[in-house]
Enzyme design. Structure first.
Site, PDB file in Angstrom:
ATOM      1  N   LEU A 109      49.464  35.171  50.263  1.00 54.34           N
ATOM      2  CA  LEU A 109      50.116  35.548  51.511  1.00 54.34           C
ATOM      3  C   LEU A 109      49.039  35.623  52.583  1.00 54.34           C
ATOM      4  CD1 LEU A 109      52.521  38.481  50.453  1.00 54.34           C
ATOM      5  CD2 LEU A 109      53.106  36.075  50.804  1.00 54.34           C
ATOM      6  N   ASP A 110      49.393  35.247  53.823  1.00 54.75           N
ATOM      7  CA  ASP A 110      48.458  35.424  54.935  1.00 54.75           C
ATOM      8  C   ASP A 110      48.032  36.883  55.021  1.00 54.75           C
ATOM      9  OD1 ASP A 110      48.932  32.783  55.553  1.00 54.75           O
ATOM     10  OD2 ASP A 110      50.229  33.204  57.269  1.00 54.75           O
ATOM     11  N   ARG A 111      46.846  37.117  55.520  1.00 52.59           N
ATOM     12  CA  ARG A 111      46.314  38.473  55.615  1.00 52.59           C
ATOM     13  C   ARG A 111      47.277  39.423  56.338  1.00 52.59           C
ATOM     14  NH1 ARG A 111      40.628  40.444  56.084  1.00 52.59           N
ATOM     15  NH2 ARG A 111      40.033  38.249  55.943  1.00 52.59           N
ATOM     16  N   ASN A 127      49.978  29.203  56.591  1.00 53.31           N
ATOM     17  CA  ASN A 127      50.592  29.476  57.906  1.00 53.31           C
ATOM     18  C   ASN A 127      51.851  28.645  58.171  1.00 53.31           C
ATOM     19  OD1 ASN A 127      47.345  29.741  59.592  1.00 53.31           O
ATOM     20  ND2 ASN A 127      48.378  31.166  58.257  1.00 53.31           N
TER      21      ASN A 127
END
Length: 335
Positions: free
Chosen positions: A154-156, A251
């Site tokens: 997962l993105d930060r 993203n």
């Protein structure tokens, strides 16, 4: 005075400069002392990690964000273990925590790593502590930190559900499901405008021409990315949207929606689609409004179908309620 967050992707001509010097280029009207205060107040991040060191040297492609308020750092205790067995563990990741460390972050001091724990490290520590507390290891012995295997990310700044493998067999089986796109992944997001129900498909490249990831028209270049979009609720100027991933590129949801003119609220990075006008984000989102709400897969060892759901965390739930109230008030005023 900076009114909105500013995102800077370091170009080739600024490589090797200090983060303070790059900030000065990005905000020429702000004094050196004001910029230093932003560093001291934890209002600057580099590649998602808070930066306090004005002498930090930047590399090409580094993402520097000047925030309008101090960055709240997630802690190990913010991670929730929802399911665990000898082969895998399903967790709820807080926003602001990296899934695993970038190569350059692996040499950080123990103090800095403690300030910026990765999900991988946090979960391993929580599992080790559980084994001691359950009596599986002597309480006076040093807990053995388990090996975890990353099978998706997962993105930060994205919160929500994620599975990590605990055995080589589980790793192989889970990676296969994600590669074949049979794993079920649904995200909830709050965006600008009113997206249509559609399937967005494009080829994504690392650099669309301005240092950011994006779609390209050449079908022979980049990675195929597919997002199924379904509006859930009209929030006046905004919408609550469900996005189901067919592929899982970096993203992906943020890029696809931004390129359609529907910026994810709180997204500093993709506010300006390539060769297009910057989207003005006046939503006042507390952070990136993107949450991994559903995760499903077949247990790679037992064959059991596992399904997990996680509601919006408190910060996004409160933001959603605020937008609902705002939309209702605006509608009542027009009556």
């Amino acid at each position: 005075m900076i009114q909105d967050p500013i995102s800077i992707t370091v170009p080739l001509e600024l490589v090797g400069k200090t983060v303070l010097a790059v900030m000065r280029v990005a905000v020429p009207g702000e004094s050196w002392s004001k910029l230093r205060q932003r560093l001291e107040r934890l209002q600057v991040s580099v590649n998602g990690a808070v930066c306090e060191n004005e002498a930090h040297r930047v590399a090409v492609g580094d993402e520097i964000i000047l925030h309008t308020r101090p960055v709240e750092l997630p802690k190990q205790s913010d991670v929730q273990i929802l399911f665990i067995d000898p082969h895998l563990v399903v967790v709820a990741k807080p926003s602001g925590m990296m899934t695993h460390r970038r190569p350059e972050e692996r040499t950080w001091s123990a103090e800095k790593k403690g300030l910026h724990p990765s999900l991988e490290e946090a979960v391993a520590s929580l599992i080790a502590r559980r084994s001691v507390e359950s009596g599986q290891r002597a309480r006076n012995s040093h807990p053995r930190v388990p090996v975890l295997r990353i099978v998706h990310r997962l993105d930060r700044d994205t919160s929500g559900l994620l599975v990590l493998a605990r055995s080589p067999e589980a790793e192989e089986g889970l990676i296969g499901q994600f590669r074949r796109h049979t794993a079920h992944r649904v995200y909830w997001t709050i965006v600008h405008g009113h997206p249509a129900e559609e399937t967005i498909e494009s080829n994504l490249v690392r650099d669309r021409g301005d240092g950011r990831r994006g779609s390209i028209n050449n079908p022979k270049v980049g990675q195929r990315a597919v997002t199924h979009v379904r509006p859930l609720e009209d929030l006046g100027a905004y919408s609550l949207v469900e996005c189901q991933l067919e592929t899982g590129r970096t993203n992906q949801i943020r890029i696809h929606l931004s390129e359609r003119g529907h910026l994810v609220c709180g997204d500093v990075k993709y506010r300006q689609p390539f060769a297009a006008k910057m989207i003005d984000d006046q939503s006042h989102a507390p952070r990136l409004a993107l949450h991994a709400a559903e995760l499903g897969f077949v247990h790679p060892i037992s064959g059991e179908e596992l399904q997990f759901r996680m509601p919006l965390p408190q910060d996004l739930a409160a933001f959603l309620d605020h937008l609902r109230f705002q939309a209702h008030s605006n509608h009542a005023t027009r009556q």
